[in-house]
Write a protein that holds these residues in place. Structure first.
Motif: not given
Length: 395
Positions: A50-58, A134-140, A150-155, A188-193
């Motif tokens: 899923t690229g992110m963990d949404y369980r147990g979050r509100a 969330m997962q970082l694929l490259s950069g910071e 200065q931004v992050n973008i999805m894969e 670049v951030v791993k795609d998240c749903a």
């Protein structure tokens, strides 16, 4: 039955019945495969990549003119809550992007796009990324030290620009209004749903929330709660809001509930297919049992003569099982390709798709074969164990 056994139409009658059994088995296995494929796709959407963990979050917010920092402390004091982050973000699933803008150019292309691309803009920071795992694929990561540009973008966004995650770092995105400073990709951030799984993943940039402090008055308190405590947690927050701010509007989301809302129609369809599969199984079993009963009555004398000539009960069972195994194989050769084609077209509507291997086909075939064997075994066993002398006399 007596007429079918002793008239010239016996063979054509049996052929018709076998054809009907093949049709029943074909429909049965097709429905079972569709149900299994749908369950695999739903499991993939909920649990895999899923690229992110949404369980147990509100998330919670109270509008307007409410100091959410005070409420962050109130929520943190609840025994069900395990983590709270400052009210500087919007829930990724509940709200997602707080704004969007148009990009008509990027590093590496000549001229401008005739149709500008729409980009979702999400308030973010290191604690936000950690909160959702969330997962970082490259950069910071975008952090408190990052400038607005200065931004992050999805894969998936990077790949639409023609970049892989490593190549994207340092590239720029140009606004339609070229007077604005372009965005520079620092990670670049791993795609998240965070959108419906049937929608294409949007072009997304994550910006430093501390550069957007004017938005904080409308931001949410994001928090984690212990498994199984959401109902109690929601009730306590609603009671506090009614007691202290009854005239204000409460926004309270469970990220897991929001994601499950995306899949309500799929869950309903899956239940319907499951019920239909059970009905098809019962119909197939009854059809096979009736055909076996008729075949045993027609072939009692044949079975008796085989026994007189030395055939064992095992040989007779093998004879019948081989015949019905052939019907099952013919049915599977029709059902599986047709069902696979239908489900492949359905799965293509999702932005994350499960791969259906060989194992589901094998398990369904073996499962149906066992049901067929259990259905016909008792009837054939009973006929095969009759006294051959008595059978031949009665015939």
């Amino acid at each position: 039955m007596h007429g079918n056994m002793h008239t010239g139409n016996a063979l054509s009658g049996i052929a018709w019945r076998k054809g009907s059994v093949i049709l029943q088995l074909t429909v049965c296995m097709a429905f079972i495969f569709c149900t299994v494929a749908m369950q695999l796709q739903l499991h993939h959407l909920r649990n895999v990549d899923t690229g992110m963990d949404y369980r147990g979050r509100a998330a919670v917010s109270i509008w307007m003119n409410v100091d959410m920092n005070v409420w962050a402390e109130k929520i943190k004091a609840l025994p069900m809550v395990t983590e709270v982050i400052r009210p500087a973000y919007w829930p990724l699933l509940g709200e997602g992007a707080y704004s969007s803008y148009l990009i008509d150019g990027y590093t590496g292309m000549e001229g401008r796009l005739e149709q500008p691309l729409t980009f979702d803009e999400v308030l973010a920071g290191e604690e936000f990324f950690r909160f959702y795992d969330m997962q970082l694929l490259s950069g910071e990561w975008v952090s408190a030290k990052s400038e607005y540009c200065q931004v992050n973008i999805m894969e998936s966004t990077a790949r639409r620009m023609g970049w892989n995650p490593e190549e994207a770092v340092g590239k720029q995105l140009f606004f339609v209004n070229r007077e604005q400073e372009p965005m520079t990709v620092i990670g670049v951030v791993k795609d998240c749903a965070y959108k419906s799984p049937t929608a294409e993943l949007p072009n997304t940039v994550f910006v430093n929330t501390d550069q957007m402090k004017w938005m904080h008055a409308r931001c949410f308190v994001l928090f984690k709660y212990r498994p199984g405590t959401w109902d109690e947690c929601r009730r306590r927050i609603e009671e506090m809001q009614r007691a202290e701010l009854p005239d204000r509007k409460l926004f309270l989301y469970s990220e897991e509930d929001r994601y499950n809302d995306y899949l309500k129609s799929e869950d309903a369809l899956s239940s319907l297919l499951g019920f239909s599969s059970l009905v098809c199984i019962f119909i197939s079993i009854f059809g096979i049992y009736s055909l076996v009963t008729l075949a045993c009555e027609r072939r009692r004398k044949e079975i008796a003569i085989r026994k007189v000539n030395g055939a064992t009960v095992r040989h007779i069972l093998t004879l019948f099982f081989r015949e019905y195994a052939l019907l099952l194989v013919v049915s599977s050769l029709v059902a599986f390709p047709a069902a696979w084609w239908v489900m492949r077209r359905w799965i293509e509507h999702y932005n994350r798709q499960v791969e259906i291997g060989f194992l589901p086909f094998l398990l369904i075939f073996v499962g149906v074969a066992l049901c067929v064997a259990a259905c016909i075994g008792h009837r054939i066993w009973k006929t095969a164990n009759e006294n051959p002398a008595e059978v031949i006399k009665s015939e």
